[in-house]
Scaffold this motif. Structure first.
Motif, PDB file in Angstrom:
ATOM      1  N   GLU A 199       0.827  -1.198   0.000  1.00  0.00           N
ATOM      2  CA  GLU A 199       0.000   0.000   0.000  1.00  0.00           C
ATOM      3  C   GLU A 199       0.866   1.254   0.000  1.00  0.00           C
ATOM      4  OE1 GLU A 199      -3.966  -1.598   2.449  1.00  0.00           O
ATOM      5  OE2 GLU A 199      -2.307  -0.618   3.509  1.00  0.00           O
ATOM      6  N   TYR A 243      -1.635   3.924 -13.052  1.00  0.00           N
ATOM      7  CA  TYR A 243      -1.890   2.646 -12.387  1.00  0.00           C
ATOM      8  C   TYR A 243      -1.238   1.484 -13.131  1.00  0.00           C
ATOM      9  CZ  TYR A 243      -5.386   5.058  -9.534  1.00  0.00           C
ATOM     10  OH  TYR A 243      -6.013   5.903  -8.657  1.00  0.00           O
ATOM     11  N   ARG A 280       1.690  -6.531 -10.404  1.00  0.00           N
ATOM     12  CA  ARG A 280       0.291  -6.599 -10.008  1.00  0.00           C
ATOM     13  C   ARG A 280      -0.562  -6.097 -11.169  1.00  0.00           C
ATOM     14  NH1 ARG A 280       2.679  -8.630  -6.386  1.00  0.00           N
ATOM     15  NH2 ARG A 280       2.171  -8.718  -4.158  1.00  0.00           N
ATOM     16  N   ASP A 336      -6.097  -3.417 -11.923  1.00  0.00           N
ATOM     17  CA  ASP A 336      -7.224  -3.415 -10.977  1.00  0.00           C
ATOM     18  C   ASP A 336      -6.736  -3.591  -9.542  1.00  0.00           C
ATOM     19  OD1 ASP A 336      -9.068  -3.023 -12.937  1.00  0.00           O
ATOM     20  OD2 ASP A 336      -9.657  -5.138 -13.127  1.00  0.00           O
ATOM     21  N   ALA A 337      -5.777  -4.490  -9.345  1.00  0.00           N
ATOM     22  CA  ALA A 337      -5.242  -4.712  -7.996  1.00  0.00           C
ATOM     23  C   ALA A 337      -4.571  -3.445  -7.464  1.00  0.00           C
ATOM     24  CB  ALA A 337      -4.248  -5.864  -8.006  1.00  0.00           C
ATOM     25  N   ARG A 349      -5.302  -0.348  -8.366  1.00  0.00           N
ATOM     26  CA  ARG A 349      -6.361   0.616  -8.053  1.00  0.00           C
ATOM     27  C   ARG A 349      -6.964   0.333  -6.678  1.00  0.00           C
ATOM     28  NH1 ARG A 349      -8.317   3.856 -12.115  1.00  0.00           N
ATOM     29  NH2 ARG A 349      -7.490   3.452 -14.213  1.00  0.00           N
ATOM     30  N   GLN A 350      -7.168  -0.937  -6.375  1.00  0.00           N
ATOM     31  CA  GLN A 350      -7.718  -1.295  -5.066  1.00  0.00           C
ATOM     32  C   GLN A 350      -6.749  -0.928  -3.943  1.00  0.00           C
ATOM     33  OE1 GLN A 350      -8.848  -5.418  -5.143  1.00  0.00           O
ATOM     34  NE2 GLN A 350     -10.343  -5.138  -6.786  1.00  0.00           N
ATOM     35  N   LEU A 351      -5.468  -1.229  -4.146  1.00  0.00           N
ATOM     36  CA  LEU A 351      -4.460  -0.865  -3.155  1.00  0.00           C
ATOM     37  C   LEU A 351      -4.395   0.650  -2.961  1.00  0.00           C
ATOM     38  CD1 LEU A 351      -1.591  -3.277  -4.241  1.00  0.00           C
ATOM     39  CD2 LEU A 351      -2.620  -3.237  -1.957  1.00  0.00           C
ATOM     40  N   GLY A 388      -6.791   2.871  -3.527  1.00  0.00           N
ATOM     41  CA  GLY A 388      -7.996   3.346  -2.850  1.00  0.00           C
ATOM     42  C   GLY A 388      -7.948   3.063  -1.356  1.00  0.00           C
ATOM     43  N   ARG A 389      -7.484   1.864  -1.002  1.00  0.00           N
ATOM     44  CA  ARG A 389      -7.391   1.485   0.404  1.00  0.00           C
ATOM     45  C   ARG A 389      -6.386   2.390   1.129  1.00  0.00           C
ATOM     46  NH1 ARG A 389      -7.281  -4.006  -0.509  1.00  0.00           N
ATOM     47  NH2 ARG A 389      -5.028  -4.140  -0.258  1.00  0.00           N
TER      48      ARG A 389
END
Length: 279
Positions: free
Chosen positions: A108, A122, A131, A134-135, A137-139, A141-142
């Motif tokens: 992260e 990204y 990675r 999409d992975a 982007r999720q990281l 955002g978190r």
């Protein structure tokens, strides 16, 4: 250096990573490298991830509070001419932000630094970290949500910070309790990092009265430091105070302002952490 320091919060570790990156770059077949900057950042990020995972256990066993190593910001060498980009990079390297980033997972943190501080796409970050987009982007955002929730609200007016810091020094050095109290928020706290290698409170000091008395005591004891000299330096993008002893760094203090008052003071006295502020 900018990527490595933001990833690690440690000047010495960042220097090691940059040196290892250079060695790999020297051995690389340059004709096969299409994007030198991306290639170098990729190596730096991966080496920083490895180093970050190795140092986590060491930080958990640290004596007292752990703070990032302070850095004279001009040593980073990544400040762009554009004022908005400069402000973004400066915010990403403040001690307060680096403390918050410590609570992110290594992945992260890597994504946050590459995306938020340096603006990498990204897809490019995904290629650096092996990675999917999409992975990543999720990281991202978190990490962004985590930082937003935990990030303290401090003033960013550099001129006001410099003014308050000067008045803080004047009041502390002059033994002016009233003047010092007038500069402190009621809920001010002091976080000190000495690593068990210098004299400093191991616990967070809370409240204006305790904070004022701590700094009046320290200011009164400056004469105990051989050949003391107090100088202003830009520390991690903010005005700070550097106490020198015989020309060598002894203590770094960086006040954080909220609504025009000092809300927090970071104090670093661990001699192993002061390489990045040498004059």
């Amino acid at each position: 250096m900018g990527v490595a320091y933001r990833m690690l919060g440690a000047f010495a570790d960042a220097e090691d990573v940059v040196q290892d990156t250079w060695l790999r770059w020297s051995a690389a077949d340059r004709e096969q490298v299409r994007d030198a900057r991306g290639y170098l950042v990729r190596i730096t990020t991966r080496l920083s991830l490895d180093r970050l995972r190795q140092t986590q256990a060491r930080r958990e066993a640290y004596v007292g509070s752990w703070l990032p190593e302070p850095l004279a910001t001009d040593l980073l060498g990544d400040t762009p001419p554009d004022s908005s980009e400069r402000a973004l990079l400066a915010e990403s390297v403040t001690l307060a932000m680096l403390v918050v980033m410590e609570s992110l997972s290594p992945l992260e943190r890597a994504v946050f630094v590459l995306r938020e501080a340096f603006g990498f796409p990204y897809a490019e970050i995904g290629a650096m970290l092996d990675r999917s987009e999409d992975a990543v982007r999720q990281l991202a955002g978190r990490a962004r949500r985590h930082v937003t929730q935990r990030k303290p609200r401090y003033d960013v007016d550099t001129a006001a910070q410099r003014d308050i810091t000067e008045r803080f020094l004047e009041a502390a050095a002059g033994g002016d309790l009233e003047g010092l109290m007038a500069l402190l928020a009621p809920d001010v706290d002091v976080i000190s990092d000495a690593g068990g290698k210098a004299k400093a409170p191991r616990r967070v000091i809370e409240g204006a009265d305790k904070t004022a008395r701590i700094f009046l005591g320290r200011a009164g004891g400056i004469h105990e430091v051989p050949e003391p000299e107090l100088v202003f330096r830009e520390i991690n993008g903010q005005p700070g105070l550097l106490l020198l002893s015989k020309g060598e760094p002894d203590t770094v203090m960086v006040p954080q302002l909220r609504d025009g008052l000092i809300a927090r003071v970071f104090v670093i006295r661990n001699p192993d952490k002061l390489r990045g502020v040498r004059t």
